[in-house]
Every structure is written in C-alpha cells, then in structure tokens.
Design a protein around this motif. Structure first.
Motif, PDB file in Angstrom:
ATOM      1  N   ILE A  19       0.831  -1.206   0.000  1.00 36.85           N
ATOM      2  CA  ILE A  19       0.000   0.000   0.000  1.00 36.85           C
ATOM      3  C   ILE A  19       0.865   1.256   0.000  1.00 36.85           C
ATOM      4  O   ILE A  19       1.841   1.360   0.747  1.00 36.85           O
ATOM      5  N   LEU A  20       0.485   2.204  -0.835  1.00 34.64           N
ATOM      6  CA  LEU A  20       1.100   3.522  -0.859  1.00 34.64           C
ATOM      7  C   LEU A  20       0.112   4.506  -0.235  1.00 34.64           C
ATOM      8  O   LEU A  20      -1.090   4.430  -0.484  1.00 34.64           O
ATOM      9  N   HIS A  21       0.623   5.429   0.551  1.00 32.00           N
ATOM     10  CA  HIS A  21      -0.217   6.458   1.165  1.00 32.00           C
ATOM     11  C   HIS A  21       0.271   7.800   0.645  1.00 32.00           C
ATOM     12  O   HIS A  21       1.425   8.178   0.852  1.00 32.00           O
ATOM     13  N   GLY A  22      -0.594   8.514  -0.055  1.00 34.83           N
ATOM     14  CA  GLY A  22      -0.219   9.788  -0.636  1.00 34.83           C
ATOM     15  C   GLY A  22      -0.870  10.950   0.080  1.00 34.83           C
ATOM     16  O   GLY A  22      -2.017  10.870   0.512  1.00 34.83           O
ATOM     17  N   THR A  23      -0.117  12.037   0.194  1.00 37.10           N
ATOM     18  CA  THR A  23      -0.632  13.289   0.737  1.00 37.10           C
ATOM     19  C   THR A  23      -0.369  14.359  -0.307  1.00 37.10           C
ATOM     20  O   THR A  23       0.773  14.610  -0.685  1.00 37.10           O
ATOM     21  N   CYS A  24      -1.439  14.972  -0.768  1.00 40.00           N
ATOM     22  CA  CYS A  24      -1.365  15.994  -1.806  1.00 40.00           C
ATOM     23  C   CYS A  24      -0.983  17.338  -1.185  1.00 40.00           C
ATOM     24  O   CYS A  24      -1.128  17.545   0.015  1.00 40.00           O
ATOM     25  N   HIS A  25      -0.549  18.268  -2.014  1.00 39.78           N
ATOM     26  CA  HIS A  25      -0.196  19.595  -1.529  1.00 39.78           C
ATOM     27  C   HIS A  25      -1.380  20.306  -0.885  1.00 39.78           C
ATOM     28  O   HIS A  25      -1.213  21.175  -0.042  1.00 39.78           O
ATOM     29  N   CYS A  26      -2.622  19.895  -1.224  1.00 39.63           N
ATOM     30  CA  CYS A  26      -3.809  20.524  -0.647  1.00 39.63           C
ATOM     31  C   CYS A  26      -4.184  19.909   0.692  1.00 39.63           C
ATOM     32  O   CYS A  26      -5.092  20.380   1.363  1.00 39.63           O
ATOM     33  N   GLY A  27      -3.485  18.829   1.087  1.00 41.51           N
ATOM     34  CA  GLY A  27      -3.763  18.178   2.356  1.00 41.51           C
ATOM     35  C   GLY A  27      -4.624  16.933   2.239  1.00 41.51           C
ATOM     36  O   GLY A  27      -4.772  16.198   3.201  1.00 41.51           O
ATOM     37  N   ALA A  28      -5.211  16.681   1.077  1.00 43.12           N
ATOM     38  CA  ALA A  28      -6.020  15.476   0.884  1.00 43.12           C
ATOM     39  C   ALA A  28      -5.122  14.252   0.932  1.00 43.12           C
ATOM     40  O   ALA A  28      -3.940  14.313   0.583  1.00 43.12           O
ATOM     41  N   LEU A  43      -2.269  14.353  -9.238  1.00 42.60           N
ATOM     42  CA  LEU A  43      -2.177  15.394 -10.256  1.00 42.60           C
ATOM     43  C   LEU A  43      -3.523  15.725 -10.889  1.00 42.60           C
ATOM     44  O   LEU A  43      -3.597  16.612 -11.730  1.00 42.60           O
ATOM     45  N   GLY A  44      -4.597  15.049 -10.472  1.00 42.09           N
ATOM     46  CA  GLY A  44      -5.907  15.225 -11.086  1.00 42.09           C
ATOM     47  C   GLY A  44      -6.785  16.277 -10.440  1.00 42.09           C
ATOM     48  O   GLY A  44      -7.989  16.096 -10.382  1.00 42.09           O
ATOM     49  N   HIS A  45      -6.239  17.350  -9.962  1.00 39.84           N
ATOM     50  CA  HIS A  45      -7.042  18.399  -9.312  1.00 39.84           C
ATOM     51  C   HIS A  45      -8.068  18.972 -10.253  1.00 39.84           C
ATOM     52  O   HIS A  45      -7.751  19.229 -11.403  1.00 39.84           O
ATOM     53  N   PRO A  46      -9.267  19.244  -9.768  1.00 36.36           N
ATOM     54  CA  PRO A  46      -9.766  18.944  -8.428  1.00 36.36           C
ATOM     55  C   PRO A  46     -10.475  17.600  -8.366  1.00 36.36           C
ATOM     56  O   PRO A  46     -11.022  17.240  -7.335  1.00 36.36           O
ATOM     57  N   GLU A  47     -10.486  16.840  -9.461  1.00 39.64           N
ATOM     58  CA  GLU A  47     -11.203  15.562  -9.482  1.00 39.64           C
ATOM     59  C   GLU A  47     -10.553  14.553  -8.553  1.00 39.64           C
ATOM     60  O   GLU A  47      -9.339  14.425  -8.521  1.00 39.64           O
TER      61      GLU A  47
END
Length: 60
Positions: A19-28, A43-47
């Motif tokens: 499992i990979l856990h990602g944290t986006c620059h927006c905090g999601a 990279l699919g902001h905002p979708e």
C-alpha cells in the motif's frame, strides 16, 4: 516531490504491505497499491479529492 510551482506531493510506502499512502499539496490523502493510480490521483485536481476537513458536495 516538489512541483515547479512549489507544491509538495508526498507518497509513503506502508511497511509490510503493498500500500502507498499519498498526501497531496492541498492536504487530501489517498491510499492505493498502484503507483500510477496514485500519481493520477495527486495530479488530477480537483477531481478525486478535496482538502482535509472539507466534505465533497454533489457538484464536485
């Protein structure tokens, strides 16, 4: 990773899993097994995600 615009994207591997856990620059945050799926999500902001603490409405 830092994008050319200074946004920070973080992907951590959860030890003992695939499992990979990602944290986006927006905090999601998001988890996935496929690295390609993870980057497409990031990279699919905002979708696909909203910042932490925000509920996604039907229009999103």
């Amino acid at each position: 990773m830092t994008s050319p615009t200074g946004e920070i994207y973080r992907i951590d591997w959860l030890p003992g899993t695939d499992i990979l856990h990602g944290t986006c620059h927006c905090g999601a945050e998001h988890t996935a097994q496929d690295p390609i799926e993870m980057w497409e999500w990031m990279l699919g902001h905002p979708e696909g995600h909203a910042p932490r603490g925000q509920e996604r409405g039907p229009e999103q």
